[in-house]
Write a protein that holds these residues in place. Structure first.
Motif, PDB file in Angstrom:
ATOM      1  N   ASN A  60      52.104 -89.735  45.744  1.00 27.68           N
ATOM      2  CA  ASN A  60      52.775 -90.801  45.041  1.00 27.68           C
ATOM      3  C   ASN A  60      52.015 -91.045  43.745  1.00 27.68           C
ATOM      4  O   ASN A  60      50.810 -91.259  43.753  1.00 27.68           O
ATOM      5  CB  ASN A  60      52.732 -92.048  45.941  1.00 27.68           C
ATOM      6  N   PRO A  61      52.709 -91.019  42.634  1.00 26.41           N
ATOM      7  CA  PRO A  61      51.966 -91.115  41.371  1.00 26.41           C
ATOM      8  C   PRO A  61      51.230 -92.436  41.183  1.00 26.41           C
ATOM      9  O   PRO A  61      50.217 -92.477  40.490  1.00 26.41           O
ATOM     10  CB  PRO A  61      53.042 -90.923  40.301  1.00 26.41           C
ATOM     11  N   ILE A  62      51.738 -93.500  41.777  1.00 27.10           N
ATOM     12  CA  ILE A  62      51.036 -94.758  41.531  1.00 27.10           C
ATOM     13  C   ILE A  62      50.286 -95.213  42.762  1.00 27.10           C
ATOM     14  O   ILE A  62      50.069 -96.399  42.965  1.00 27.10           O
ATOM     15  CB  ILE A  62      52.000 -95.859  41.056  1.00 27.10           C
ATOM     16  N   SER A  63      49.888 -94.262  43.551  1.00 23.65           N
ATOM     17  CA  SER A  63      49.226 -94.625  44.804  1.00 23.65           C
ATOM     18  C   SER A  63      47.939 -95.401  44.538  1.00 23.65           C
ATOM     19  O   SER A  63      47.605 -96.340  45.264  1.00 23.65           O
ATOM     20  CB  SER A  63      48.915 -93.375  45.605  1.00 23.65           C
ATOM     21  N   ASP A  64      47.225 -95.016  43.494  1.00 22.11           N
ATOM     22  CA  ASP A  64      45.944 -95.688  43.253  1.00 22.11           C
ATOM     23  C   ASP A  64      46.139 -97.153  42.950  1.00 22.11           C
ATOM     24  O   ASP A  64      45.394 -98.014  43.418  1.00 22.11           O
ATOM     25  CB  ASP A  64      45.220 -95.016  42.094  1.00 22.11           C
ATOM     26  N   ILE A  66      48.533 -98.970  43.902  1.00 22.50           N
ATOM     27  CA  ILE A  66      48.960 -99.682  45.099  1.00 22.50           C
ATOM     28  C   ILE A  66      47.781 -99.947  46.010  1.00 22.50           C
ATOM     29  O   ILE A  66      47.646-101.039  46.562  1.00 22.50           O
ATOM     30  CB  ILE A  66      50.060 -98.869  45.804  1.00 22.50           C
ATOM     31  N   ILE A  67      46.934 -98.936  46.151  1.00 25.12           N
ATOM     32  CA  ILE A  67      45.743 -99.167  46.960  1.00 25.12           C
ATOM     33  C   ILE A  67      44.918-100.267  46.328  1.00 25.12           C
ATOM     34  O   ILE A  67      44.377-101.151  47.006  1.00 25.12           O
ATOM     35  CB  ILE A  67      44.918 -97.880  47.085  1.00 25.12           C
TER      36      ILE A  67
END
Lengths: 194, 822
Positions: A60-64, A66-67
C-alpha cells in the motif's frame, strides 16, 4: 461465538471502549483477537514492526502514514484501546442512532473521519496541509515515472482549487468544503465483522 | 502492416484452404475407393497403397495421403485457425472495434463457406466429442491454474448463488416461457413437449467460460465483478450437467413416469455431480502436488505431469458422469500453490507458457469452428418464433436473474454492486461453445427437433458473442461517461478518492481482511501445519513467503532486463540513465549472466543527472515542450493523475488473463510500491534509531542452513538477530544464503564472492541474496557507503529476519541517493 462473553471479560475496560467507540461486544472481541494475532512476540502491545509484518500493507503506497497515524505523537507502543479508537473511525455510520445534539460526536462521524484523513496529510500537525506536505503525499501515490515538475504542477493546481483564503495551504475547513460532494460515509467505512 | 502484406496473408490462408478442400475431396474419393477395395479383396491390409495390391515396378515415390490423412488434416486445421487469429490481430483498427472472438467466428464463416463450396457438405464440423474431449479441457485447466484463489474463495458465496440459482432460474424460465409460447401457438407445429423445452432451456442456460473471458478481457471491470462472472461461468457447469442429464433422462423416461421420486433423485444428483466432480478435482490436485514433490530429478518433464493429470481428472469425472469442468477447475485451483512451490522455476515457467499456448490455441479453434459449423445446410431449420423468442427470453431472464440476485446479495454487502456493474454482468452472460456442444450431442431419436435446437443455439451463441461482445465496450464507456460527467471531479477530489481507497485497503489489512474470520484462520492454520507438510517439498515450505517470491521473480526479471539493456547500450551509456526515466524494458527471460562485470564497470559516484527523456531532444524541441506544457497544464494534471495514481486493490488489478500471462502492470506497481515502502521505512527507522543498539544478541556466523531464517509464523527468533555494522558478516551471510539455496532459485552465478569492498556488497547481495526488494534500476546510483548505522529491528517481516538484514542495508544506498538527489 460462544466465547464472546468470557473473552470480553478478559479485555480491560471493554465496557468503556464500547461506549466510546460504538463497537458491539462481538466487534471488540474480534478486534482483540486481531490485536493479539498481530502482536507476534506477545509483548502485550504493538509496535510499528508488527504492522510492518502485515504483508498486504507493504503493498500500500501510504502504509507508512497509516502506521504513523496509529502511533501518533511519537509513541512506540500501541495499546488495545488506542488501536480500537483509530479503527473506530472506520466504523460504518449508524443510520439508526438518534441524533443527540448534546452528546459529543461519535468517533465515526463524518467530521471525525475527515479529521483523520486530514491528519494523515498533515504530518507536522499545524492544522494546515502545506504545499510540501501535499507534494509528499502525491509523491507516494504516484508512480515513479512522474517527474518532479509534473508533481509540482499537480500540487500547485490542487492547492489552487481548494485553497480559498489564498494562504497556499489547505486548512481543515477548506479540506472539508472540498470534500462536500464526496460520500465519505461510504468511502471510509469497512465491515469489521461479516 | 501494409495492406499488401495483409492481403498476401489472406491469400495464403485461402490457398491453404483450397488445398484442404481438394485433399478432402481426394479423401472422400479415396475412402470410397478403399471401401470398395476392401469389400472386394476382403482384406484389411490398410498399409498398402491405394491401388490394387500388385505393382509392376519399384516405386520411387508414392502418394501416401491416406496414411497421413487424419493427422494431416488436424494439423492443417490447427494451422489455419491460428493463422486466422494472427490475421485478426493484424489490423489494429479492426481489433479495437471487434472483439477477437467475433473476428474468429467470422473467419470461421468464411472458411466454412470455402469448404462447403468445395464439398457441398460440411466435412469439418465441430463434433461434440472432439470439442469436449480435446478442445475444452485445457482451457478450463488454464482457468483453474491461474485463478486468483484468494479472490475466488472470498467471493465463493456470491459466485455459487449466481451459478446455481441463476442458472436454474435461467433454465426454468426460458424453458417454461418457450413452452408457454408454444402452447400459445407462436411457433407453429413442432414435435416437442414441456420436458424437451426444459432440456433446451438447461443447455442454453449456462454462461460460457470461454466466451466470457474472451470478452471481459477487453473490458476492464473491477475485480469483484470480474471474479463473479468468471467464477459463475465455471461453476455453473455443475448445474448444467445435472440439469441436462436429468432432463435428458426425463425425456427418455417419458412424462408419465416422472413422480416425486424421480425429482428427488434429480436434486440428489445435483449434489452428487457437483461435489463429486469437485472432489475428483481435489484428489487429482493432491496427486499432482505429491508428484511434484518428488520430481526434482526429472525437471525437464515435470511440467508435463500437470497437463496429463489435469486431463485425466477431466476424463475421470466424465467417466463417472460427474461434472468434468468442475473437476478440472478444482484441480487447477487446488494444485497451483503447491505445484508452483515445489517445481523448479523453469518448470513453472514452462507450465505457464504451455498452458497459455494450449488454452489460447484451443479457444481460437473453438471460435473458428463455431463459425465453420454454421455453414451447413443440413442443420438449418428456421422457425422464426422459436428462434426470436429464445433470444428474447435468454436476454431478458439473464438481466432479471442478475438484478434480482444481486439485489439480495447487496443487502449483505457493505459496498453494494452498482447498477452499472450489474448491467455489465447481465450483458456479459455470453453463451458459447459448451451450449452448442450440448445441443449437438442431443439424441435425435428422442428429440425430434434437434436441428431446430442446434440452429437456435448457434444463433444465440453468435448473437451473444458477436453482438454483445461488440457492444460491451461502447456500452461500458457510455455508462461510465454518463455517470461521471455531471460533475467533473476536481483534482483534490480525485487524489482524495484514491487516497481513501488506499486507506480503506490498509485498514482492512490491519483489522484483518474481511472474511478473515474464525473459519479462514482455522483453515489457514490447518493448511499450514498439515497440508503443506504433506504436499510441499521441505525447502519449498520454508521459502513460502509469498511476497518475497514475487520479489524474487520480479528481481530476476529486472536483473535480466538490466543486463540486456546494459548490453544493448554499453555500460557507459547506461550511466547517463537515471532512475526517473523509464527505460522500456521488454521482459525477456533469457539472460547472459554477465552481471558482475557490468557492476564493476559502473561508476558508483553520485551522478546528478537530470531526468531526461530517452531521446535527446534538440534545443528547439525543449522550448517547444515547455510552451506546450504551460498550455496543457490543466489537462495534464488531470491526465497525469488518471494515468499515474497507484491503483488500489479495489479497482482494476486484473489477475487473470487468457492472453497475457506475463507480469502485468499491477504487479509492476506493486513492486514499485513495495520498494518505496521498504526504502522509506528503512529511512525512518534509520533516523529514529541512529546509534541505538537494541538489546538483541549478536549471533554467530549464520553458516547454518539459511532455511531456518524463513521459519514462518512463529515469533522471530531473537538469537538470530544480526550484528550491527559488520559488513563482512553481512556479506558472507549473503553468500551463505546464496550458497545455501544453491541453484534452486537464482541462476546467475556471481564471481565476486570474496570481495571485501562494501561497494560490491550490493552487487552480489542483489544477485545472490534473492530476497532483495529493490531493483537493479537503483544500482548504478550506489555510492560506496560505510554501512555502520543500520537498524536491526525486524521490521520487515516478522518471520523472515534474514532478509531484512540485507534489504536494510541495500535500500539504504538508494535512500541515500534519494536524499542527495531529490
Amino acid at each position: 461465538m460462544g466465547s464472546t462473553n468470557s473473552t470480553l471479560s478478559k479485555i480491560p475496560n471493554a465496557g468503556d471502549l464500547m461506549q466510546e467507540t460504538g463497537f458491539s461486544p462481538a466487534h471488540i472481541v474480534r478486534l482483540y483477537d486481531r490485536y493479539k494475532a498481530l502482536d507476534k512476540d506477545k509483548k502485550g502491545h504493538l509496535c510499528p514492526q508488527d504492522f510492518g509484518a502485515i504483508k498486504e500493507l507493504a503493498m500500500n503506497p501510504i502504509s507508512d502514514r497509516i502506521i504513523g497515524a496509529f502511533f501518533s505523537s511519537g509513541q512506540e507502543v500501541l495499546d488495545f484501546p488506542s488501536f480500537v479508537r483509530i479503527l473506530a473511525h472506520f466504523r460504518p455510520v449508524d443510520k439508526n442512532r438518534p441524533k443527540d445534539p448534546n452528546s459529543p460526536e461519535h468517533i465515526n462521524s463524518r467530521s471525525n473521519k475527515l479529521k483523520f484523513i486530514f491528519q494523515l496529510y498533515d504530518q507536522d500537525k499545524d492544522g494546515k496541509i502545506s504545499r510540501q506536505e501535499l507534494l509528499q503525499v502525491l509523491r507516494t501515490m504516484l508512480e515513479k515515472q512522474v517527474t518532479e515538475e509534473q508533481l509540482e504542477s499537480i500540487a500547485d493546481r490542487t492547492i489552487q482549487e481548494a485553497d480559498l483564503d489564498r494562504d497556499d495551504a489547505i486548512s481543515f475547513d477548506e479540506f472539508r468544503k472540498s470534500m462536500e460532494k464526496v460520500n465519505i460515509e461510504h468511502k471510509m467505512s469497512i465491515r469489521f465483522l461479516r | 502492416m501494409a495492406p499488401y502484406s495483409q492481403l498476401s496473408f489472406l491469400l495464403t490462408v485461402l490457398l491453404i484452404f483450397g488445398a484442404l478442400c481438394v485433399t478432402s475431396k481426394v479423401q472422400i474419393q479415396s475412402s470410397s475407393e478403399r471401401q470398395s477395395a476392401s469389400s472386394n479383396t476382403g482384406s484389411t491390409g490398410e498399409s498398402t497403397s491405394n491401388s490394387s495390391a500388385s505393382i509392376t515396378t519399384v516405386p520411387i515415390v508414392t502418394w501416401k495421403w491416406h496414411h497421413v490423412e487424419t493427422p494431416y488434416l488436424v494439423a492443417l486445421w490447427i494451422l489455419v485457425c491460428w493463422l486466422c487469429k494472427l490475421m485478426a490481430q493484424l489490423n489494429s483498427k479492426l481489433k479495437s472495434f471487434f472483439p477477437e472472438s467475433a473476428l474468429l467466428i467470422i473467419s470461421g464463416f468464411i472458411l466454412g463457406g470455402i469448404v462447403w463450396g468445395a464439398d457441398k457438405a460440411q466435412t469439418f464440423k465441430l463434433v461434440p466429442r472432439n470439442f469436449f474431449y480435446f478442445l475444452l479441457p485445457q482451457i478450463i485447466l488454464d482457468t483453474g491454474y491461474f485463478m486468483p484463489n484468494k479472490l475466488f474463495f472470498s467471493n465463493l458465496g456470491a459466485i455459487l448463488v449466481h451459478a446455481v440459482i441463476g442458472t436454474c432460474w435461467n433454465a426454468a424460465a426460458v424453458g417454461i416461457s418457450l413452452w408457454g409460447c408454444y402452447l400459445g401457438g407462436a411457433m407453429g407445429n413442432l414435435q416437442i413437449g414441456l420436458l424437451q423445452f426444459l432440456l433446451f432451456g438447461s443447455l442454453l442456460a449456462a454462461v460460457d467460460p470461454v466466451a466470457v473471458i474472451a470478452v471481459f478481457e477487453e473490458v476492464h471491470v473491477n475485480e469483484v465483478l470480474f471474479i463473479w462472472v468468471f467464477g459463475e461461468s465455471l461453476l455453473n457447469d455443475g448445474v448444467t450437467v445435472v440439469l441436462y442429464n436429468v432432463f435428458d433422462a426425463f425425456v427418455s423416461l417419458g412424462g408419465e413416469k416422472i413422480n416425486a421420486g424421480e425429482i428427488i433423485k434429480g436434486i440428489v444428483s445435483f449434489f452428487v455431480v457437483a461435489f463429486g466432480g469437485s472432489l475428483i478435482g481435489v484428489v487429482f490436485a493432491i496427486l499432482i502436488s505429491l508428484l511434484t514433490k518428488y520430481t526434482g530429478k526429472v525437471q525437464i518433464i515435470e511440467a508435463g505431469f500437470i497437463f496429463v493429470l489435469g486431463y485425466l481428472s477431466y476424463l475421470t469425472a466424465e467417466m463417472l458422469s460427474l461434472s468434468a469442468i468442475l473437476s478440472v477447475t478444482f484441480c487447477g485451483v487446488c494444485c497451483q500453490k503447491y505445484v508452483n512451490a515445489n517445481m523448479d522455476e523453469k518448470s513453472v515457467t514452462a507450465v505457464r507458457y504451455a498452458m497459455k499456448v494450449f488454452a489460447n490455441g484451443s479457444e481460437t479453434m473453438i471460435f473458428v469452428f463455431l463459425g465453420v459449423t454454421a455453414i451447413d445446410t443440413d442443420i438449418w431449420v428456421w422457425n422464426t418464433g422459436f428462434i426470436l423468442l429464445t433470444l428474447l427470453f435468454v436476454l431478458v431472464y439473464r438481466f432479471m436473474g442478475v438484478f434480482f440476485l444481486t439485489w439480495i446479495l447487496n443487502r449483505y454487502r457493505l459496498v453494494p454492486i452498482e447498477l452499472i456493474d450489474q448491467i455489465v454482468m447481465s450483458f456479459g452472460g455470453l453463451r458459447g461453445a459448451v451450449a452448442y456442444g450440448l445441443a449437438a450431442s442431443l439424441d435425435e431419436t428422442r428429440i425430434k427437433e434437434k436441428n431446430l435446437m442446434i440452429t437456435t443455439t448457434l444463433i444465440v451463441v453468435y448473437f451473444t458473442v458477436i453482438l454483445q461482445g461488440l457492444t460491451m465496450k461502447p456500452l461500458v464507456k457510455w455508462l461510465k461517461v454518463k455517470r461521471v460527467s455531471p460533475t467533473e471531479l476536481k483534482l483534490i477530489e480525485k487524489v482524495n478518492n484514491r487516497a481513501f481507497e488506499h486507506i480503506l485497503a490498509a485498514m482492512e489489512d490491519i483489522s484483518g481482511r474481511i472474511g478473515d474470520n474464525w473459519w479462514t484462520r482455522g483453515w489457514k492454520r490447518f493448511e499450514d501445519t498439515y497440508i503443506t507438510w504433506f504436499l510441499m517439498k521441505p525447502e519449498a515450505r520454508k521459502n513460502r513467503d509469498y511476497l518475497f517470491s514475487i520479489f524474487h521473480k520480479l528481481n530476476l526479471e529486472d536483473a535480466i532486463n538490466y543486463v540486456t539493456e546494459a548490453e544493448k547500450r554499453g555500460s557507459l551509456a547506461f550511466l547517463n540513465q537515471t532512475d526517473g526515466t523509464i527505460v522500456n524494458f521488454e521482459k525477456k527471460l533469457r539472460f547472459s549472466g554477465v552481471m558482475p562485470d557490468i557492476m564493476s564497470e559502473l561508476d558508483f559516484g553520485n551522478n546528478n543527472v537530470q531526468p531526461t527523456s530517452d531521446t535527446v531532444p534538440s534545443v528547439s524541441l525543449n522550448i517547444h515542450e515547455h510552451e506546450m506544457k504551460r498550455m496543457n497544464e490543466d489537462f495534464n494534471a488531470h491526465h497525469l493523475l488518471q494515468q499515474h495514481l497507484y491503483r488500489s486493490r479495489k479497482n482494476h488489478r486484473h489477475k487473470y488473463s487468457r492472453s497475457n500471462f506475463s507480469i502485468n502492470q499491477s504487479e509492476d506497481e506493486v513492486q514499485e510500491i513495495f520498494q518505496r515502502t521498504m526504502r522509506s521505512r528503512l529511512e525512518s527507522f534509520k533516523s529514529a534509531k541512529m546509534g541505538v543498539t537494541p538489546a538483541k544478541k549478536i549471533t554467530k556466523h549464520p553458516k547454518k542452513d539459511p532455511n531456518h531464517k524463513m521459519s514462518n509464523g512463529k515469533t522471530t527468533d531473537k538469537s538470530k538477530k544480526h550484528p550491527y555494522g559488520d559488513e563482512d558478516f553481512e556479506f558472507s551471510e549473503a553468500d551463505s544464503a546464496y550458497s545455501g539455496d544453491g541453484p534452486r532459485r537464482f541462476k546467475l552465478t556471481l564471481s565476486v564472492a570474496g570481495v571485501e569492498n562494501p561497494a560490491f556488497i550490493v552487487a552480489p547481495s542483489q544477485g545472490a541474496q534473492r530476497y532483495l526488494p529493490w531493483s537493479p534500476r537503483n544500482l548504478h546510483r550506489l555510492a560506496p557507503l560505510r554501512i555502520s548505522d543500520r537498524s536491526t529491528d525486524s521490521f520487515l517481516m516478522a518471520d523472515a529476519p534474514a532478509t531484512e538484514e540485507s534489504s536494510e542495508e541495500s535500500p539504504q544506498q538508494p535512500s541515500q541517493r534519494d536524499g542527495t538527489h531529490m
